[in-house]
Design a protein around this motif. Structure first.
Motif, mmCIF file in Angstrom:
data_model
loop_
_atom_site.group_PDB
_atom_site.id
_atom_site.type_symbol
_atom_site.label_atom_id
_atom_site.label_comp_id
_atom_site.label_asym_id
_atom_site.label_seq_id
_atom_site.Cartn_x
_atom_site.Cartn_y
_atom_site.Cartn_z
ATOM 1 N N GLN A 15 -15.468 -0.524 13.885
ATOM 2 C CA GLN A 15 -16.071 0.751 13.508
ATOM 3 C C GLN A 15 -15.045 1.782 13.045
ATOM 4 N N GLN A 16 -13.760 1.460 13.242
ATOM 5 C CA GLN A 16 -12.733 2.405 12.823
ATOM 6 C C GLN A 16 -11.711 1.786 11.874
ATOM 7 N N ILE A 17 -11.898 0.527 11.491
ATOM 8 C CA ILE A 17 -10.948 -0.140 10.601
ATOM 9 C C ILE A 17 -11.690 -0.809 9.449
ATOM 10 N N VAL A 18 -11.266 -0.495 8.229
ATOM 11 C CA VAL A 18 -11.855 -1.077 7.020
ATOM 12 C C VAL A 18 -10.946 -2.195 6.511
ATOM 13 N N LEU A 19 -11.541 -3.325 6.189
ATOM 14 C CA LEU A 19 -10.825 -4.436 5.561
ATOM 15 C C LEU A 19 -11.035 -4.340 4.061
ATOM 16 N N THR A 20 -9.949 -4.344 3.299
ATOM 17 C CA THR A 20 -10.030 -4.238 1.846
ATOM 18 C C THR A 20 -8.949 -5.118 1.233
ATOM 19 N N ALA A 21 -8.631 -4.915 -0.041
ATOM 20 C CA ALA A 21 -7.632 -5.722 -0.741
ATOM 21 C C ALA A 21 -6.276 -5.021 -0.736
ATOM 22 N N ALA A 22 -5.214 -5.812 -0.660
ATOM 23 C CA ALA A 22 -3.854 -5.260 -0.673
ATOM 24 C C ALA A 22 -3.577 -4.514 -1.966
ATOM 25 N N HIS A 23 -4.145 -5.005 -3.069
ATOM 26 C CA HIS A 23 -3.853 -4.359 -4.345
ATOM 27 C C HIS A 23 -4.514 -2.996 -4.488
ATOM 28 N N CYS A 24 -5.392 -2.663 -3.546
ATOM 29 C CA CYS A 24 -6.066 -1.363 -3.578
ATOM 30 C C CYS A 24 -5.226 -0.253 -2.957
ATOM 31 N N VAL A 25 -4.183 -0.628 -2.230
ATOM 32 C CA VAL A 25 -3.353 0.368 -1.564
ATOM 33 C C VAL A 25 -1.907 0.221 -2.031
ATOM 34 N N SER A 26 -1.108 1.244 -1.778
ATOM 35 C CA SER A 26 0.258 1.268 -2.301
ATOM 36 C C SER A 26 1.315 0.822 -1.300
ATOM 37 N N GLY A 27 0.921 0.516 -0.080
ATOM 38 C CA GLY A 27 1.888 0.103 0.922
ATOM 39 C C GLY A 27 1.363 0.409 2.307
ATOM 40 N N SER A 28 2.214 0.277 3.313
ATOM 41 C CA SER A 28 1.823 0.518 4.694
ATOM 42 C C SER A 28 2.381 1.841 5.204
ATOM 43 N N GLY A 29 1.685 2.432 6.185
ATOM 44 C CA GLY A 29 2.176 3.663 6.803
ATOM 45 C C GLY A 29 1.075 4.684 6.986
ATOM 46 N N ASN A 30 1.452 5.855 7.447
ATOM 47 C CA ASN A 30 0.483 6.939 7.612
ATOM 48 C C ASN A 30 -0.071 7.329 6.246
ATOM 49 N N ASN A 31 -1.372 7.533 6.173
ATOM 50 C CA ASN A 31 -2.008 7.833 4.894
ATOM 51 C C ASN A 31 -3.324 8.552 5.153
ATOM 52 N N THR A 32 -3.408 9.803 4.741
ATOM 53 C CA THR A 32 -4.638 10.574 4.928
ATOM 54 C C THR A 32 -5.332 10.855 3.596
ATOM 55 N N SER A 33 -4.958 10.128 2.555
ATOM 56 C CA SER A 33 -5.460 10.422 1.208
ATOM 57 C C SER A 33 -6.728 9.666 0.832
ATOM 58 N N ILE A 34 -7.154 8.719 1.674
ATOM 59 C CA ILE A 34 -8.304 7.875 1.333
ATOM 60 C C ILE A 34 -9.542 8.352 2.089
ATOM 61 N N THR A 35 -10.658 8.438 1.396
ATOM 62 C CA THR A 35 -11.938 8.747 2.038
ATOM 63 C C THR A 35 -12.832 7.521 1.972
ATOM 64 N N ALA A 36 -13.364 7.133 3.112
ATOM 65 C CA ALA A 36 -14.307 6.011 3.187
ATOM 66 C C ALA A 36 -15.721 6.565 3.276
ATOM 67 N N THR A 37 -16.603 6.028 2.449
ATOM 68 C CA THR A 37 -18.013 6.420 2.464
ATOM 69 C C THR A 37 -18.850 5.238 2.931
ATOM 70 N N ALA A 38 -19.722 5.466 3.884
ATOM 71 C CA ALA A 38 -20.570 4.400 4.419
ATOM 72 C C ALA A 38 -21.952 4.965 4.729
ATOM 73 N N GLY A 39 -22.878 4.058 5.032
ATOM 74 C CA GLY A 39 -24.199 4.473 5.476
ATOM 75 C C GLY A 39 -25.245 4.666 4.402
ATOM 76 N N VAL A 40 -24.843 4.549 3.124
ATOM 77 C CA VAL A 40 -25.808 4.747 2.039
ATOM 78 C C VAL A 40 -25.579 3.718 0.934
ATOM 79 N N VAL A 41 -26.636 3.383 0.212
ATOM 80 C CA VAL A 41 -26.484 2.566 -0.992
ATOM 81 C C VAL A 41 -26.349 3.478 -2.210
ATOM 82 N N ASP A 42 -26.882 4.689 -2.107
ATOM 83 C CA ASP A 42 -26.779 5.692 -3.164
ATOM 84 C C ASP A 42 -25.646 6.647 -2.791
ATOM 85 N N LEU A 43 -24.543 6.602 -3.528
ATOM 86 C CA LEU A 43 -23.383 7.406 -3.188
ATOM 87 C C LEU A 43 -23.641 8.910 -3.293
#
Length: 261
Positions: free
Chosen positions: A65-93
């Motif tokens: 519930q607190q970790i999203v699995l995605t593709a490595a090519h979608c991110v620029s590396g590892s570390g602290n990162n507050t720049s990404i927003t995850a949207t869930a709960g809807v099919v209509d964005l």
């Protein structure tokens, strides 16, 4: 040129939402993933509660519930990162009723990722998304054949716009030998990637679908993730299946990495 085409196939283009057969990786990445729904249909609200849309133009799934699995090519590396927003709960964005949006705190890109294979990453969220279900991952190759479901907000046609509504489609397994026989697929990493798609094309993931899950029912009838949208040649072209990270290969590493976040 081959790598550029692959990148466009699965990555999102700014302002576009792709669910087609192209890669879901960001256009800046050399290798891209297929978007899930060229030739798809609109998913029903609540049908795939584990689906996540990421603000960089990729898809993902709720591993916890607190970790999203995605593709490595979608991110620029590892570390602290507050720049990404995850949207869930809807099919209509654009539907604010029931929509949950949470910022990232950390990113972990697959160790050793260099653009070929190992295309997985984890994103830790600032708070858990408790209203949505998680998607379990395959730990063996038992479910790596048959017919799979793909879903995403990526392009619904090669080079098309990103989608407002979540689209879904089903695609059949393609053997490693057959996949490698197609033009542009000789570099398939058989031990780390799995192919799916129709010989005639017409259905596929596309730009903006990168990082999203490929899943099917397990023996108990529950959804289980077997792939992560990674790359492909164009979207939904004949003799050009989508290529997905083989989740079972990395299941232990993914689980161990999640425990460190």
């Amino acid at each position: 040129m081959k790598n550029l085409v692959k990148a466009l196939k699965r990555c999102a283009v700014a302002g576009a939402a792709a669910l087609a057969v192209v890669s879901l990786q960001p256009v800046s990445n050399a290798q891209a993933a297929p978007a899930p729904v060229v030739g798809g249909t609109r998913a029903a609200q609540g049908e795939f509660p584990f689906m996540v849309r990421l603000s960089m133009g990729c898809g993902g799934s709720l591993l916890t519930q607190q970790i999203v699995l995605t593709a490595a090519h979608c991110v620029s590396g590892s570390g602290n990162n507050t720049s990404i927003t995850a949207t869930a709960g809807v099919v209509d964005l654009q539907n604010t009723s029931g929509r949950v949006q949470v910022r990232s705190t950390k990113v972990l890109q697959a160790p050793g990722y260099n653009g070929t294979g190992k295309d997985w990453a984890l994103i830790k969220l600032a708070s858990p998304i408790t209203t949505q279900a998680t998607l379990k991952i395959a730990t063996t190759t038992q479910y790596n054949t048959g017919t799979f479901t793909v879903a995403g907000w990526g392009s619904a046609s090669e080079g098309g716009a990103q989608q407002r509504y979540l689209l879904k489609a089903t695609v059949p397994f393609v053997s490693d030998a057959t996949c490698r026989s197609y033009s542009g697929y000789s570099g398939l990493v058989a031990s780390e990637e799995i192919c799916a798609g129709f010989t005639a094309g017409g259905v596929d993931t596309c730009q903006g679908d990168s990082g999203g899950p490929m899943f099917r029912r397990d023996a108990a009838g529950a959804w289980i993730q077997v792939g992560i949208v990674s790359w492909g040649i164009g979207c939904a072209r004949p003799n050009a299946p989508g290529v997905y990270s083989e989740v079972s290969t990395f299941a232990s590493a993914i689980t161990a990495a999640a425990a460190t976040l």
